[in-house]
Design a protein around this motif. Structure first.
Motif, PDB file in Angstrom:
ATOM      1  N   ASP A   1       0.842  -1.189   0.000  1.00  9.01           N
ATOM      2  CA  ASP A   1       0.000   0.000   0.000  1.00  9.01           C
ATOM      3  C   ASP A   1       0.881   1.244   0.000  1.00  9.01           C
ATOM      4  OD1 ASP A   1       0.855   0.465   2.629  1.00  9.01           O
ATOM      5  OD2 ASP A   1      -1.013  -0.251   3.528  1.00  9.01           O
ATOM      6  N   SER A   2       0.286   2.423   0.083  1.00  4.66           N
ATOM      7  CA  SER A   2       1.051   3.665  -0.036  1.00  4.66           C
ATOM      8  C   SER A   2       1.993   3.896   1.141  1.00  4.66           C
ATOM      9  CB  SER A   2       0.100   4.855  -0.164  1.00  4.66           C
ATOM     10  OG  SER A   2      -0.683   4.984   1.012  1.00  4.66           O
TER      11      SER A   2
ATOM     12  N   ALA B   1     -12.995   2.462  -3.138  1.00  2.00           N
ATOM     13  CA  ALA B   1     -11.922   2.612  -4.121  1.00  2.00           C
ATOM     14  C   ALA B   1     -12.230   3.751  -5.082  1.00  2.00           C
ATOM     15  CB  ALA B   1     -11.729   1.304  -4.882  1.00  2.00           C
TER      16      ALA B   1
ATOM     17  N   ASN C   1     -11.368   6.956  -3.445  1.00  4.89           N
ATOM     18  CA  ASN C   1      -9.914   7.132  -3.417  1.00  4.89           C
ATOM     19  C   ASN C   1      -9.367   7.528  -4.785  1.00  4.89           C
ATOM     20  OD1 ASN C   1      -9.980   6.436  -0.739  1.00  4.89           O
ATOM     21  ND2 ASN C   1      -9.266   4.350  -1.047  1.00  4.89           N
ATOM     22  N   LYS C   2      -9.906   6.938  -5.845  1.00  9.20           N
ATOM     23  CA  LYS C   2      -9.448   7.286  -7.194  1.00  9.20           C
ATOM     24  C   LYS C   2      -9.716   8.753  -7.487  1.00  9.20           C
ATOM     25  CE  LYS C   2     -10.491   2.626  -8.639  1.00  9.20           C
ATOM     26  NZ  LYS C   2     -11.583   1.787  -9.133  1.00  9.20           N
TER      27      LYS C   2
ATOM     28  N   ARG D   1      -9.813  11.143  -5.348  1.00 10.22           N
ATOM     29  CA  ARG D   1      -8.846  11.942  -4.595  1.00 10.22           C
ATOM     30  C   ARG D   1      -7.472  11.912  -5.265  1.00 10.22           C
ATOM     31  NH1 ARG D   1     -11.393   9.112   0.202  1.00 10.22           N
ATOM     32  NH2 ARG D   1     -13.082  10.517   0.773  1.00 10.22           N
ATOM     33  N   VAL D   2      -7.090  10.734  -5.774  1.00  9.89           N
ATOM     34  CA  VAL D   2      -5.817  10.640  -6.493  1.00  9.89           C
ATOM     35  C   VAL D   2      -5.864  11.546  -7.720  1.00  9.89           C
ATOM     36  CG1 VAL D   2      -4.321   9.121  -7.865  1.00  9.89           C
ATOM     37  CG2 VAL D   2      -5.223   8.347  -5.652  1.00  9.89           C
TER      38      VAL D   2
END
Length: 200
Positions: free
Chosen positions: A68-69, A99, A102-103, A105-106
């Motif tokens: 993970d990050s 997910a 989160n995408k 936000r990315v």
């Protein structure tokens, strides 16, 4: 049970390919970040000491790893299997929605065209998976789960990279499998017949 098994297998097959696609995008973005074999400035990796995941710089040559990050490796703890079909489908629906958030936000964190194209692709494909799990839950329970989507409440059409994939390639309408002969009963969940399948 077979239609739900076929649907989950189809999505799982694609998720494995996403690991490769995302890794390739990461590696494209990182190419040339460090000059190898030369030291043009003192400590060219000095910023790595402040990185959340310094292991990425120290041990992987800045290539993608199955972590993970924060550098935590993928393990069996990443697998959820309760033995209850409703709970497992609901869990998968929840994970896909998370997910998706989160995408988005990315997407807001990056400006690079390669990164945004990859995120746009994942939004389209993940959006299909959200709807697939919602439809499976509806088929199983009668509850209209698709009324919840999209979660978060932002259409893929708002992301130019995602909209292009939907308009030109209709990637939001195709359930991938390993071959045209695999997992055909997933179509029962979609419309009572076989879905439009695309082999990989």
């Amino acid at each position: 049970m077979r239609p739900f098994y076929d649907l989950t297998c189809s999505i799982a097959a694609e998720e494995y390919s996403h690991i490769e696609a995302v890794s390739y995008a990461i590696n494209l973005l990182l190419t040339g970040q460090t000059v190898r074999g030369k030291n043009p400035v003192p400590a060219p990796l000095a910023d790595a000491k402040d990185a959340r995941n310094s292991y990425h710089f120290l041990s992987s040559a800045q290539a993608a790893l199955p972590v993970d990050s924060m550098g935590n490796p993928w393990t069996g703890h990443n697998v959820h299997a309760s033995g209850n079909l409703k709970l497992d489908l609901l869990h998968n629906f929840f994970l896909e929605c998370g997910a998706r958030a989160n995408k988005m936000r990315v997407y807001e964190m990056v400006a690079d065209p390669c990164a945004r194209t990859m995120v746009g692709y994942l939004l389209v494909r993940g959006g299909l998976h959200v709807v697939a799990y919602a439809k499976a839950l509806e088929h199983l329970t009668g509850v209209e789960v698709t009324k919840l989507v999209p979660v978060p409440d932002l259409s893929n059409d708002k992301f130019p990279e995602a909209k292009k994939l939907q308009d030109q390639q209709k990637l939001h309408l195709k359930l991938y499998t390993f071959s045209p002969d695999d997992y055909k009963q997933a179509g029962i969940i979609w419309n009572g017949t076989h879905p439009r399948m695309a082999s990989r």
